[in-house]
Write an enzyme that holds these catalytic residues in place. Sequence first.
Site, mmCIF file in Angstrom:
data_model
loop_
_atom_site.group_PDB
_atom_site.id
_atom_site.type_symbol
_atom_site.label_atom_id
_atom_site.label_comp_id
_atom_site.label_asym_id
_atom_site.label_seq_id
_atom_site.Cartn_x
_atom_site.Cartn_y
_atom_site.Cartn_z
ATOM 1 C CG ASP A 226 -28.896 -9.903 38.835
ATOM 2 O OD1 ASP A 226 -29.332 -9.038 38.055
ATOM 3 O OD2 ASP A 226 -28.012 -9.685 39.695
ATOM 4 C CG ASP B 162 -27.531 -5.413 35.669
ATOM 5 O OD1 ASP B 162 -26.906 -5.366 36.742
ATOM 6 O OD2 ASP B 162 -27.018 -5.133 34.568
ATOM 7 C CD GLU C 22 -27.309 -1.970 39.479
ATOM 8 O OE1 GLU C 22 -26.168 -1.865 39.917
ATOM 9 O OE2 GLU C 22 -27.536 -2.323 38.312
ATOM 10 C CG HIS D 85 -22.404 -7.656 42.727
ATOM 11 N ND1 HIS D 85 -23.656 -7.190 43.062
ATOM 12 C CD2 HIS D 85 -22.300 -7.502 41.393
ATOM 13 C CE1 HIS D 85 -24.277 -6.781 41.968
ATOM 14 N NE2 HIS D 85 -23.470 -6.960 40.941
ATOM 15 C CG ASP D 86 -21.696 -3.777 41.197
ATOM 16 O OD1 ASP D 86 -20.994 -4.647 40.648
ATOM 17 O OD2 ASP D 86 -22.889 -3.571 40.907
HETATM 18 C C1 GLC Z 1 -24.800 -3.697 37.410
HETATM 19 C C2 GLC Z 1 -24.182 -4.870 38.111
HETATM 20 C C3 GLC Z 1 -22.715 -4.895 37.806
HETATM 21 C C4 GLC Z 1 -22.542 -5.071 36.315
HETATM 22 C C5 GLC Z 1 -23.282 -3.988 35.550
HETATM 23 C C6 GLC Z 1 -23.430 -4.329 34.113
HETATM 24 O O1 GLC Z 1 -24.367 -2.487 37.902
HETATM 25 O O2 GLC Z 1 -24.454 -4.806 39.476
HETATM 26 O O3 GLC Z 1 -22.054 -5.920 38.496
HETATM 27 O O4 GLC Z 1 -21.185 -5.020 35.985
HETATM 28 O O5 GLC Z 1 -24.600 -3.805 36.025
HETATM 29 O O6 GLC Z 1 -24.342 -5.372 33.938
#
Ligand code: GLC
Length: 539
Positions: free
Chosen positions: A102, A204, A267, A335-336
């Site tokens: 990641d 990310d 993402e 995970h979010d």
């Molecule tokens: C992304 C991740 C999340 C994190 C954020 C900041 O959305 O999935 O878990 O808190 O980025 O890095």
Amino acid sequence: MTEWWRESVVYQVYPRSFQDSNGDGIGDLEGIISRLDYLNDGTPRSLGVDAIWLSPTFPSPMADFGYDVADYCDVHPDFGTLATMDRLVTEAHRRGIRVLLDWVPNHTSDRHPWFLESRSSRDNPRRDWYVWRDPAPDGGPPNNWLSVFGGPAWTFDPATGQYYLHSFLKEQPDLNWRNPDVERAMLDTLRFWFERGIDGFRIDVIGRILKHPELPDNPENPEWRPGDRERFRQLSVYNHNYPDVFDAVKRIRRVFDAYEGRVAVGEVFGTPEEIARFYGEPGEPGLHLAFNFHFIHERGHEITPWQAPVLRRIIAAAEATVPAFSQPCYALNNHDRSRFVTRHNHDGLGAVRARAAALLLLGLRATPFVYYGEEIGMADVDISPERQQDPARFRSIGRDPERTPMQWDASPGRGFTTGEPWLPFGPLSPNVAEQDGDPGSLLSLYRDAIWTRKAQPSLHRGRLEELRCDDRVVGWVRRAEGSSPVLVAINTSSEPAIVSLPFDAGTVLICTERGRDGQTVRAALELPPLGAAWVQASA
Ligand code: GLC
């Protein structure tokens, strides 16, 4: 195969919660190695996934559980060492499992040496590696931007008299991607891992790395209502999916292309058109895959209802926009976000819908991502205030409920740990052990669906043709040359539904109502309430 990701199913491991090997209550890489056979041992007794993505494993103060990286080229001691990571890669590859890490390019930890230098003085050579600005005339933040976690996106640094930008926590200062040295240093971190055999990265919040150069105020969101999340008060037009991002993505892609068979999965958030833009153009590609989270939220934070017309709209929009040289990439969980079973449990039938959801996700023309525990139907776990961990909980809903340890069995440590788990466990059930030998379990359904998909070219590489169905059903046909077409049909209503077959007769490959596999159907298929099936045309 270079483009292995096209036909793959990817499994997201949240390393803290997958398997602890040393009794400290925190999952680790050694633990993941010990569970690789569960993920894919080459036989249909295992899940059969082709790749894993590990949420961040780098050294980090863990302000945001690893999304605050203090060193991009090492492993956090809680998880292991570089040598353990190398072994994980070897062991995974031995089983045909690719490994994605990641990459967090938008921000570092505030303890990253680059930021420590940057904040040390205004004339430090790394000052410009982050986004520093003078206070507004009234002494307040330089503009109105909000942190995704709530509150202003700026923190004042008294020592040097300026504010620094952080799109997330104040412990996550944003890098300044307009500085070519930053870009160079970050791209080197990719090369570091590619040299060690990592197969790709989930990237990310890639849509935030470049902002409008002048950092103007964002406009207010006219649709915002009191009670909505604070961050939606404004439209993030100048700090999210800003056009310069798309050029940066193409430069990032070139680093991937210098190595064989590496994949970049971003993402990203936005409309179908914005998601599609991340893929770039033929000859000038961007990401290999860009996540489409519309099955979770189509816009803002409204939960997408489990209704055939909505699902059909999401699929049709992705099919119409993602460039022909690639394919969509869907996830039902991560995970979010609140887990599927919980999101769709208003009538207590979340676990029933999860069965149909598996056949939806794995039956689409896409690279599907499965989140650990999804395959056994793990639900959100209520966390008492004193056990809560997620820093985001202070200003928005926390994400601990969907991050609880994997439930391997019904023992006190759930097969996850011999110690005290970092987050509490859910109820004894569901767990892997109870579902393992049960042909009617969700785990068996996931395994069968993944192995069936692997065996049928129509399912893993066929095109998708939408099927006209009534509003209770979303359906499509997958077709590949030299392989019989497969009908995928999902009934989102609580009544049985009938679908006319797009071919004369077929065989049920898999159905949410077990026991129907292998059945021959003619003219029409009856789907159970909230059920789904894959039917292969008779040759
Ligand atoms: C992304 C991740 C999340 C994190 C954020 C900041 O959305 O999935 O878990 O808190 O980025 O890095």
